[in-house]
Design a protein around this motif. Structure first.
Motif, short mmCIF file in Angstrom:
data_model
loop_
_atom_site.label_atom_id
_atom_site.label_comp_id
_atom_site.label_asym_id
_atom_site.label_seq_id
_atom_site.Cartn_x
_atom_site.Cartn_y
_atom_site.Cartn_z
N GLY A 1 58.58 73.47 22.95
CA GLY A 1 57.23 73.53 23.50
C GLY A 1 56.45 74.75 23.03
O GLY A 1 55.25 74.86 23.32
N GLU A 2 57.13 75.66 22.32
CA GLU A 2 56.44 76.85 21.82
C GLU A 2 55.78 76.53 20.47
O GLU A 2 55.61 75.39 20.09
N SER A 3 55.46 77.56 19.71
CA SER A 3 54.79 77.35 18.43
C SER A 3 55.75 76.75 17.41
O SER A 3 56.97 76.91 17.52
N GLN A 4 55.17 76.07 16.41
CA GLN A 4 55.98 75.49 15.36
C GLN A 4 56.76 76.56 14.61
O GLN A 4 57.94 76.37 14.27
N GLU A 5 56.12 77.69 14.38
CA GLU A 5 56.78 78.78 13.64
C GLU A 5 57.98 79.32 14.40
O GLU A 5 59.03 79.61 13.82
N GLU A 6 57.85 79.45 15.73
CA GLU A 6 58.95 79.97 16.53
C GLU A 6 60.14 79.02 16.52
O GLU A 6 61.28 79.44 16.36
N PHE A 7 59.85 77.72 16.68
CA PHE A 7 60.92 76.73 16.64
C PHE A 7 61.61 76.73 15.29
O PHE A 7 62.84 76.72 15.19
N GLN A 8 60.81 76.75 14.21
CA GLN A 8 61.37 76.69 12.86
C GLN A 8 62.24 77.91 12.58
O GLN A 8 63.34 77.78 12.01
N GLN A 9 61.78 79.08 12.99
CA GLN A 9 62.56 80.31 12.75
C GLN A 9 63.88 80.27 13.52
O GLN A 9 64.94 80.58 12.96
N PHE A 10 63.83 79.87 14.78
CA PHE A 10 65.02 79.78 15.62
C PHE A 10 66.01 78.79 15.01
O PHE A 10 67.21 79.03 14.91
N TRP A 11 65.50 77.65 14.57
CA TRP A 11 66.33 76.58 13.99
C TRP A 11 66.99 77.06 12.70
O TRP A 11 68.20 76.86 12.49
N LEU A 12 66.21 77.71 11.80
CA LEU A 12 66.75 78.17 10.52
C LEU A 12 67.79 79.28 10.73
O LEU A 12 68.79 79.34 10.01
N GLU A 13 67.55 80.16 11.70
CA GLU A 13 68.53 81.21 11.98
C GLU A 13 69.84 80.60 12.45
O GLU A 13 70.93 81.06 12.07
N SER A 14 69.77 79.55 13.25
CA SER A 14 70.98 78.89 13.74
C SER A 14 71.69 78.18 12.61
O SER A 14 72.93 78.17 12.55
N ASP B 1 50.67 66.88 15.98
CA ASP B 1 51.04 67.97 15.08
C ASP B 1 51.90 67.45 13.94
O ASP B 1 52.39 66.32 13.95
N ASP B 2 52.13 68.32 12.95
CA ASP B 2 52.99 67.97 11.81
C ASP B 2 54.44 67.90 12.28
O ASP B 2 54.87 68.69 13.13
N ILE B 3 55.19 66.97 11.70
CA ILE B 3 56.61 66.86 12.03
C ILE B 3 57.41 67.85 11.18
O ILE B 3 56.94 68.32 10.14
N MET B 4 58.66 68.13 11.62
CA MET B 4 59.49 69.10 10.93
C MET B 4 60.61 68.46 10.12
O MET B 4 61.42 69.17 9.52
N THR B 5 60.68 67.15 10.11
CA THR B 5 61.73 66.48 9.34
C THR B 5 61.67 66.85 7.86
O THR B 5 62.70 67.15 7.23
#
Length: 511
Positions: free
Chosen positions: A38-51, A143-147
């Protein structure tokens, strides 16, 4: 998504991941990343990539350590002869290790690589599902998808190479898991030696015990032949076989023992329920608890079933003097008895390996499939995965044309769950059942096995059961203290339309 989240939570509760050791494997923080959707796309993407990076680094480091162990052991045993190992292909290295090391070291190697494979596949699936969940909400928001940016990162990451180590698992398994014929001979010989050492004699079976057991068997035969309507017998499920709920072997066999099932089937019971666990050497053995302390003469023998080999389990002295049977033993007994003798098999939540081992057993012994009527679990994710594996078995033509695959049922509880993987289903509201039984929007499981609720015997509850039974297969399981009698069972079947009712077959069943 609920199915995977619950399954992952149970996976996190295993001993290795709960321990305080600094060498714990990295597991994707699924709930935390999901909270960032539910946060920003950038925050989700960064968290996901770090994991993704953390999971990949952990996988690579552990796989490197696995290979280092193999080559250091081989180098030491070769007398530090480098020529033996120079340029050795990876599969040949594993084969050489197996031919050089003792069984215990080889089995430890298999345990390590299986855990590595499980962690990697769990992390990859968690990351994939997080992207899917994000995209679902992003589409709703416009919004844009992240797939497109994230899945290529995942599918090219080291953790996706975990599929390749399945080759090593199969090499180790083929070497360590003997043929069933050799295994049975070995187990019989080992059991004979244990009996000789512990001097298990017939002196423990005195005349009084014989008389008591004969009385119980006469009662059971009379119950089935004369007291229960023939039409009701196919719906009764003997819970853990014909056994004593107080864990005493003086009158009835112990639970989950071969004699508890053979006694029930021989008397005319059609269905018996059992619980299975996977031993350290990948044998499916009948066991309800995590250990055998409740059934052993020495309660201090409380090592987990999954940490024991089959020979070690036999080495434990049980109250009845018998050993816990392999699932293969029980299925073969059902086949020998014939008729309608079949099993209802429960797989414990989080134990994916047991499900996969069951499919391997079916692949090797397709004629035994018909002796398994139902497979069930509290773990929805495990059950949907099992459906996929059974469908693959059927697609490969490895089942016989006229053999029906077992029904797959999801176990539920009657009160708000006390553990993460349980699903709560009230007789007053079955609205969520349909979504639980579907996978990726398509039908997957055959039905549910509901915990008994007193409301089920009331008019509204019976009407709800009838409606549910018109769509799916429905079973009812009970705990000690619930009404376990022919009248309750008959009402659930005749008026509620359920297909299966568990029973411990108490003496009061037909009073």
């Amino acid at each position: 998504m609920v199915k995977f989240g619950r399954h992952l939570q149970f996976y996190l509760e295993c001993d290795e991941l709960k321990s305080g050791t600094s060498n714990k494997p990295y597991i994707v923080p699924y709930s935390d990343i999901r909270g960032a959707i539910g946060e920003s796309q950038e925050e989700f993407q960064q968290f996901w990539l770090e994991s993704l990076k953390a999971a990949s680094d952990d996988y690579a480091q552990r796989l490197r350590s696995w290979w280092q162990q193999i080559f250091s052991d081989l180098f030491r045993l070769s007398g530090q002869d480098e020529n033996v190992l120079r340029g050795l292909p990876h599969e040949e290295a594993v084969q050489l290790y197996l031919s050089t090391m003792n069984e215990k070291r080889s089995r430890d190697l298999l345990t390590t690589i299986k855990r590595l494979h499980s962690n990697a596949t769990m992390n990859a699936e968690a990351l994939r599902k997080l992207v899917k969940k994000y995209d679902k909400q992003a589409t709703a928001r416009g919004d844009d998808i992240m797939t497109i940016p994230l899945l290529p990162e995942l599918y090219s990451a080291p953790i996706m190479d975990a599929v390749s180590i399945e080759t090593y698992i199969e090499i180790l398994r083929d070497r360590l898991v003997d043929s069933e014929e050799d295994e049975e001979e070995s187990l019989d010989e080992y059991m004979a030696s244990i009996k000789e050492k512990t001097q298990l004699t017939s002196s423990a079976k005195d005349a009084l015990d014989v008389q008591r057991r004969a009385s119980e068997m006469f009662w059971l035969h009379d119950l089935i032949q004369n007291k229960i309507p023939k039409s009701g017998i196919p719906m009764l499920v003997a819970h853990r076989g014909f056994h004593c709920v107080k864990d005493l072997s003086g009158k009835r066999p112990l639970e989950n023992s071969l004699s508890s099932y053979e006694s029930a089937w021989s008397a005319g019971i059609h269905l018996c329920e059992c619980d299975v666990a996977l031993t350290k050497d990948e044998k499916l053995v009948l066991a309800h608890d995590k250990d055998f302390s409740r059934l052993a003469l020495d309660p201090s023998k409380n090592k987990k079933v999954s940490d024991l080999t089959m020979k070690e389990i036999i080495g434990l002295t049980f109250k009845s003097g018998t050993r816990p049977p392999l699932l293969l033993d029980v299925l073969r007994s059902a086949q020998a008895i014939g008729g309608s003798a079949r099993l209802v098999v429960e797989i414990k939540a989080g134990n994916e390996e047991a499900g996969t081992a069951l499919v391997r057993l079916f692949r090797r012994y397709p004629k035994l499939i018909e002796r398994c009527a139902v497979i069930m679990s509290f773990d929805a994710y495990l059950m949907h995965k099992l459906r996929t594996e059974l469908n693959e078995l059927e697609d490969q033509g490895l089942t016989l044309s006229r053999i029906k695959l077992p029904e797959l049922l999801l176990l539920t509880v009657a009160k708000p769950p006390t553990t993460s993987y349980q699903l709560f289903a009230s007789v007053t509201d079955f609205s969520r059942v349909n979504s639980w039984l579907q996978h990726e929007g398509k039908p997957s499981l055959d039905g549910v096995y509901l915990q008994f609720q007193p409301e089920m015997c009331q008019s509204k509850g019976l009407a709800a059961l009838r409606a549910l039974s018109a769509q799916y297969k429905v079973g009812v399981w009970m705990k000690l203290g619930d009404p376990d009698d022919i009248l309750t069972a008959a009402r659930l079947v005749d008026e509620g339309g359920v297909s299966y009712v568990n029973t411990d077959l108490p003496r009061s069943f037909c009073v």
